[in-house]
Design an enzyme around this catalytic site. Sequence first.
Site, PDB file in Angstrom:
ATOM      1  N   GLU A  15       0.819  -1.223   0.000  1.00 54.83           N
ATOM      2  CA  GLU A  15       0.000   0.000   0.000  1.00 54.83           C
ATOM      3  C   GLU A  15       0.854   1.275   0.000  1.00 54.83           C
ATOM      4  OE1 GLU A  15      -3.595  -0.508   2.744  1.00 54.83           O
ATOM      5  OE2 GLU A  15      -2.355  -2.231   3.224  1.00 54.83           O
ATOM      6  N   SER A 151      -6.575  -2.265   1.505  1.00 51.68           N
ATOM      7  CA  SER A 151      -6.872  -1.715   0.175  1.00 51.68           C
ATOM      8  C   SER A 151      -7.478  -2.732  -0.789  1.00 51.68           C
ATOM      9  CB  SER A 151      -5.614  -1.091  -0.456  1.00 51.68           C
ATOM     10  OG  SER A 151      -5.215   0.033   0.268  1.00 51.68           O
ATOM     11  N   TYR A 217      -9.575   3.566  -5.673  1.00 51.34           N
ATOM     12  CA  TYR A 217      -8.587   4.604  -5.954  1.00 51.34           C
ATOM     13  C   TYR A 217      -8.577   5.166  -7.376  1.00 51.34           C
ATOM     14  CZ  TYR A 217      -6.887   2.852  -1.504  1.00 51.34           C
ATOM     15  OH  TYR A 217      -6.796   2.463  -0.189  1.00 51.34           O
ATOM     16  N   ARG A 256     -11.287   4.010  11.132  1.00 51.08           N
ATOM     17  CA  ARG A 256     -12.483   3.826  10.317  1.00 51.08           C
ATOM     18  C   ARG A 256     -12.898   2.363  10.347  1.00 51.08           C
ATOM     19  NH1 ARG A 256     -10.862   4.625   4.770  1.00 51.08           N
ATOM     20  NH2 ARG A 256     -11.836   2.606   4.447  1.00 51.08           N
ATOM     21  N   ASP A 258     -15.458  -0.527   8.426  1.00 51.97           N
ATOM     22  CA  ASP A 258     -16.299  -0.828   7.268  1.00 51.97           C
ATOM     23  C   ASP A 258     -17.355  -1.855   7.648  1.00 51.97           C
ATOM     24  OD1 ASP A 258     -14.620   0.828   5.810  1.00 51.97           O
ATOM     25  OD2 ASP A 258     -13.347  -0.821   5.144  1.00 51.97           O
ATOM     26  N   GLU A 271     -14.284  -4.915   8.611  1.00 51.50           N
ATOM     27  CA  GLU A 271     -12.918  -4.763   9.130  1.00 51.50           C
ATOM     28  C   GLU A 271     -12.691  -3.353   9.646  1.00 51.50           C
ATOM     29  OE1 GLU A 271     -10.079  -4.117   5.433  1.00 51.50           O
ATOM     30  OE2 GLU A 271     -11.403  -5.812   5.069  1.00 51.50           O
ATOM     31  N   ASN A 273      -9.829  -0.055  10.117  1.00 48.69           N
ATOM     32  CA  ASN A 273      -8.680   0.595   9.493  1.00 48.69           C
ATOM     33  C   ASN A 273      -8.159   1.629  10.480  1.00 48.69           C
ATOM     34  OD1 ASN A 273      -7.032   2.243   7.875  1.00 48.69           O
ATOM     35  ND2 ASN A 273      -8.296   1.910   6.066  1.00 48.69           N
ATOM     36  N   GLY A 277      -6.846   6.469   4.823  1.00 49.75           N
ATOM     37  CA  GLY A 277      -6.271   7.341   3.803  1.00 49.75           C
ATOM     38  C   GLY A 277      -6.637   8.791   4.088  1.00 49.75           C
TER      39      GLY A 277
END
Length: 306
Positions: A15, A151, A217, A256, A258, A271, A273, A277
């Site tokens: 990443e 990612s 992305y 964060r 999800d 999951e 994070n 980003g």
Amino acid sequence: MSKKIAVLFGGNSPEREISLKSGKTILNSLIKLGINAIGIDPISFPLLYLKKYGFKKIFISLHGKGGEDGTIQGILDYLNIPYTGSNLLASAITINKFLTKTIWHEYGLPVIYPHFLLNKKDFVKSNFLKIEKKILKFKLPIFIKPNCSGSSLGSTKIDHLDDLFNAIEKSFIYNDDILIEKYIKGEEYTVGILNEKILPPIRIEYPNSFYNYQAKYYLNTTQYFCPSGLNKYKERELKNIILHAWNAVKCQNWGRIDVILDENKKFQLLEINTIPGMTSHSLYPMAAKKIGLSFHDLVIKILNLT
């Protein structure tokens, strides 16, 4: 002179590219705010020298292995330099999707079942037909992803049994453990946390069968909705699940989570994070903007939480 701040970005994980973008955006923001900040890529700078060069605080913008797995947190703890984000233990736990799901399940939080972990050595030694038989108990479609990678790299939705072997091999490129679980169709949401405050949820719509690397992305057909469109009861339910999930794995400061809202209108945690980003197009700053925090405000707030 103000305190010397290092922004760590780049690194050697898959990443790296996203980390460089995030880190440079954070660095530029700090510099514009008049903060004495310097960007550092661990690939070209010995981290044990951070103390020697007088850095007083670290903004971590490293993604994946080496950034979100407790490694850098351990080094900074040893050097006794404060840093942004979760500590060593929370980072080491949450990089591991299987372990995180296991903890969430123990806390009575909703996670996708069935799922199981497949190790590369076991896969090489085992009879592939045995593994195939185990997977078929889930019924297709299924989802395969590296256990400790982000990612959506190495992740695949499997609709046909013929694709199974190649998908497993591809996933093992990124991690020696892969998570295999039942594919859940539904609406995907991501929810930011900032110092125990739950940010407005974002609903994600993407053109592919799942939210993959390209959709995250590069594709301009991916759409983000904030407000998310959830009614106030469903949003309250989601925020409650997120807060419990965050606290169950002892995360701190910012991050964060999800989730997916399945076809039965039930939320399922996917999951976590711990270092989202932070480019100008990233989701975390988008949610923060909805509560009146500009990108500059957000960067300063995260830095001051340490």
